[in-house]
Design an enzyme around this catalytic site. Sequence first.
Site, mmCIF file in Angstrom:
data_model
loop_
_atom_site.group_PDB
_atom_site.id
_atom_site.type_symbol
_atom_site.label_atom_id
_atom_site.label_comp_id
_atom_site.label_asym_id
_atom_site.label_seq_id
_atom_site.Cartn_x
_atom_site.Cartn_y
_atom_site.Cartn_z
ATOM 1 N N ASP A 1 -13.809 -1.530 2.856
ATOM 2 C CA ASP A 1 -12.909 -1.695 4.000
ATOM 3 C C ASP A 1 -13.660 -1.161 5.226
ATOM 4 O O ASP A 1 -14.363 -1.927 5.925
ATOM 5 C CB ASP A 1 -11.597 -0.930 3.700
ATOM 6 C CG ASP A 1 -10.610 -0.886 4.863
ATOM 7 O OD1 ASP A 1 -10.943 -1.338 5.975
ATOM 8 O OD2 ASP A 1 -9.488 -0.374 4.682
ATOM 9 N N LYS B 1 -10.039 -7.099 7.498
ATOM 10 C CA LYS B 1 -9.037 -6.762 8.515
ATOM 11 C C LYS B 1 -9.574 -7.303 9.830
ATOM 12 O O LYS B 1 -10.594 -6.816 10.329
ATOM 13 C CB LYS B 1 -8.880 -5.243 8.649
ATOM 14 C CG LYS B 1 -8.153 -4.568 7.515
ATOM 15 C CD LYS B 1 -8.085 -3.067 7.761
ATOM 16 C CE LYS B 1 -7.445 -2.365 6.584
ATOM 17 N NZ LYS B 1 -7.587 -0.897 6.686
ATOM 18 N N ASN C 1 -10.070 5.626 1.226
ATOM 19 C CA ASN C 1 -10.383 5.834 2.643
ATOM 20 C C ASN C 1 -11.526 6.844 2.830
ATOM 21 O O ASN C 1 -11.432 7.789 3.610
ATOM 22 C CB ASN C 1 -9.142 6.265 3.438
ATOM 23 C CG ASN C 1 -8.162 5.121 3.643
ATOM 24 O OD1 ASN C 1 -7.076 5.140 3.075
ATOM 25 N ND2 ASN C 1 -8.559 4.110 4.412
ATOM 26 N N GLU D 1 -11.132 0.809 -3.478
ATOM 27 C CA GLU D 1 -11.448 0.480 -2.087
ATOM 28 C C GLU D 1 -12.045 1.698 -1.381
ATOM 29 O O GLU D 1 -11.492 2.799 -1.448
ATOM 30 C CB GLU D 1 -10.139 0.049 -1.404
ATOM 31 C CG GLU D 1 -10.251 -0.362 0.049
ATOM 32 C CD GLU D 1 -8.886 -0.815 0.601
ATOM 33 O OE1 GLU D 1 -7.946 -1.075 -0.195
ATOM 34 O OE2 GLU D 1 -8.755 -0.886 1.836
ATOM 35 N N LYS E 1 -1.069 -0.960 -4.415
ATOM 36 C CA LYS E 1 -2.275 -0.185 -4.097
ATOM 37 C C LYS E 1 -1.852 1.260 -3.879
ATOM 38 O O LYS E 1 -0.951 1.532 -3.079
ATOM 39 C CB LYS E 1 -2.906 -0.778 -2.839
ATOM 40 C CG LYS E 1 -3.867 0.107 -2.058
ATOM 41 C CD LYS E 1 -4.598 -0.703 -0.985
ATOM 42 C CE LYS E 1 -4.733 0.063 0.330
ATOM 43 N NZ LYS E 1 -5.407 -0.741 1.375
ATOM 44 N N LEU E 2 -2.499 2.173 -4.595
ATOM 45 C CA LEU E 2 -2.194 3.592 -4.432
ATOM 46 C C LEU E 2 -3.268 4.235 -3.573
ATOM 47 O O LEU E 2 -4.471 4.083 -3.835
ATOM 48 C CB LEU E 2 -2.170 4.306 -5.790
ATOM 49 C CG LEU E 2 -1.200 3.771 -6.846
ATOM 50 C CD1 LEU E 2 -1.311 4.630 -8.116
ATOM 51 C CD2 LEU E 2 0.242 3.770 -6.328
ATOM 52 N N LYS E 3 -2.855 4.970 -2.564
ATOM 53 C CA LYS E 3 -3.807 5.772 -1.799
ATOM 54 C C LYS E 3 -4.204 6.964 -2.655
ATOM 55 O O LYS E 3 -3.339 7.592 -3.295
ATOM 56 C CB LYS E 3 -3.141 6.249 -0.499
ATOM 57 C CG LYS E 3 -2.891 5.121 0.500
ATOM 58 C CD LYS E 3 -4.206 4.563 1.019
ATOM 59 C CE LYS E 3 -3.970 3.692 2.248
ATOM 60 N NZ LYS E 3 -5.248 3.188 2.788
ATOM 61 N N GLY F 1 -4.342 -4.481 5.993
ATOM 62 C CA GLY F 1 -3.333 -4.288 7.025
ATOM 63 C C GLY F 1 -3.537 -2.957 7.715
ATOM 64 O O GLY F 1 -4.279 -2.090 7.218
ATOM 65 N N ASP G 1 -7.153 3.065 -3.111
ATOM 66 C CA ASP G 1 -7.873 3.119 -1.832
ATOM 67 C C ASP G 1 -8.102 4.580 -1.456
ATOM 68 O O ASP G 1 -7.150 5.332 -1.255
ATOM 69 C CB ASP G 1 -7.043 2.419 -0.743
ATOM 70 C CG ASP G 1 -7.776 2.328 0.598
ATOM 71 O OD1 ASP G 1 -8.931 2.805 0.703
ATOM 72 O OD2 ASP G 1 -7.175 1.775 1.549
ATOM 73 N N SER H 1 0.858 -1.180 0.000
ATOM 74 C CA SER H 1 0.000 0.000 0.000
ATOM 75 C C SER H 1 0.896 1.234 0.000
ATOM 76 O O SER H 1 1.699 1.415 0.912
ATOM 77 C CB SER H 1 -0.886 -0.045 1.251
ATOM 78 O OG SER H 1 -1.643 1.135 1.367
HETATM 79 O O1 OSB Z 1 -7.196 1.743 4.513
HETATM 80 O O2 OSB Z 1 -6.164 -0.045 4.195
HETATM 81 C C1 OSB Z 1 -6.241 1.029 4.760
HETATM 82 C C2 OSB Z 1 -3.132 1.593 6.920
HETATM 83 C C3 OSB Z 1 -3.697 2.168 8.017
HETATM 84 C C4 OSB Z 1 -5.053 2.409 8.055
HETATM 85 C C5 OSB Z 1 -5.844 2.055 6.963
HETATM 86 C C6 OSB Z 1 -5.286 1.463 5.842
HETATM 87 C C7 OSB Z 1 -3.904 1.262 5.817
HETATM 88 C C8 OSB Z 1 -3.205 0.730 4.648
HETATM 89 C C9 OSB Z 1 -1.848 0.094 4.880
HETATM 90 O O3 OSB Z 1 -3.590 0.834 3.511
HETATM 91 C C10 OSB Z 1 -1.905 -1.380 4.867
HETATM 92 C C11 OSB Z 1 -0.627 -1.997 5.401
HETATM 93 O O4 OSB Z 1 0.343 -2.051 4.650
HETATM 94 O O5 OSB Z 1 -0.617 -2.413 6.574
HETATM 95 MG MG MG Z 2 -8.388 0.667 3.129
#
Ligand code: OSB
Ligand code: MG
Length: 372
Positions: free
Chosen positions: A241, A265, A193, A216, A163-165, A293, A191, A137
Amino acid sequence: MRTNLQITGVELRRIAMPLRSPFRTSFGTETARDVLLVRVVTPDAQGWGECVAMSAPRYCSEYVEGAADVLRRFLVPALPAVADAHAVKRALKPFKGHKMAKAALETAVLDAQLRAAGQSFGSFFGAGRDRVPCGVSVGIMDSVPELLDAVGGFIDEGYVRVKLKIEPGWDVAPVRAVRERFGDDLLLQVDANAAYTLADARHLARLDAFDLLLIEQPLADDDLVQHAALAERLRTPVCLDESIESAEDAAAAITLGAASVINIKPGRVGGYLEAKAIHDLCVAHGVPVWCGGMLETGIGRAANVALAALPGFTLPGDTSASGRYFATDITEPFTLADGHLRVPTAPGIGVDPLPEILERVTTAEEWLKTRT
Ligand code: OSB
Ligand code: MG
């Protein structure tokens, strides 16, 4: 198999884990993990659980200090004197929410229980593989060239999926740049969020051009109905998520057409037993899942890797190597071999904190007595 443990005490331990590089998402920037570890002590074995709550309630409503508080005030005092993980899950159910705090406690009990029985997490849950393919990520960066450098480095290390935020203002351009630089064969997903609204549907549909595995959590956590409406307007599969905190949530999302993929998760859903139930539900509905994660240490990672080895986890997870996060992990580091991590086979989660390192990173310790 012996399943009933006498729980004699619970330790809450806080550790400070600097991240190797800042991790930026649409909800904030993390430079270090303030981790709460739960250690359950029984006459036969001890067990570990890692609470994945972050320091501020931005990913979800939980935060690490709140998790410690609810554990000491309500959850640990509610533990039966003799229990297994299923009994702990039932005992904690009357308390609403606080899934991450519950998950840490239930996992520590399950670890102790399985160590006492000599069984690994993977064997207990029915892992079908001895290694799992790993994605990475990648946080939001200040510039596209910086992002391309970071992604190139991860691909060179062997990660099989990127995966690109994303967030408004950092979406189409970085995705296009990564696709153009690394080619059509790269497994790529994004992702958000929860950073968008349904009014952004036309804009998000521009991502359809890049053949992403999934998008995501584009919309708010409680917007299942709107995720279903968005899914109708995108070719890119929608994955949830934050919206999924239980098997019931997963069932509702599938029924509504709000998710065609689910990120599992264990911390977010209250533990590995619930995570397994979501996995089974998704398998029954033909919905692919993958293991998310929360920037875990080796303690949380070990159990996640075992879960990710279940047959329904058909997409690579965010189970990256220890070195992606920390210069020094508190366990023997998980290292990537040909893009995979090995599933631990020793009893319980299969790893232990290294005492000297654990001491060095510990910022607070607290011993909680239980009913005996
Ligand atoms: O949205 O998946 C998420 C990390 C912290 C909180 C939310 C997310 C994440 C990650 C990192 O995307 C995932 C990892 O490498 O642990
Ligand atoms: Mg996520």
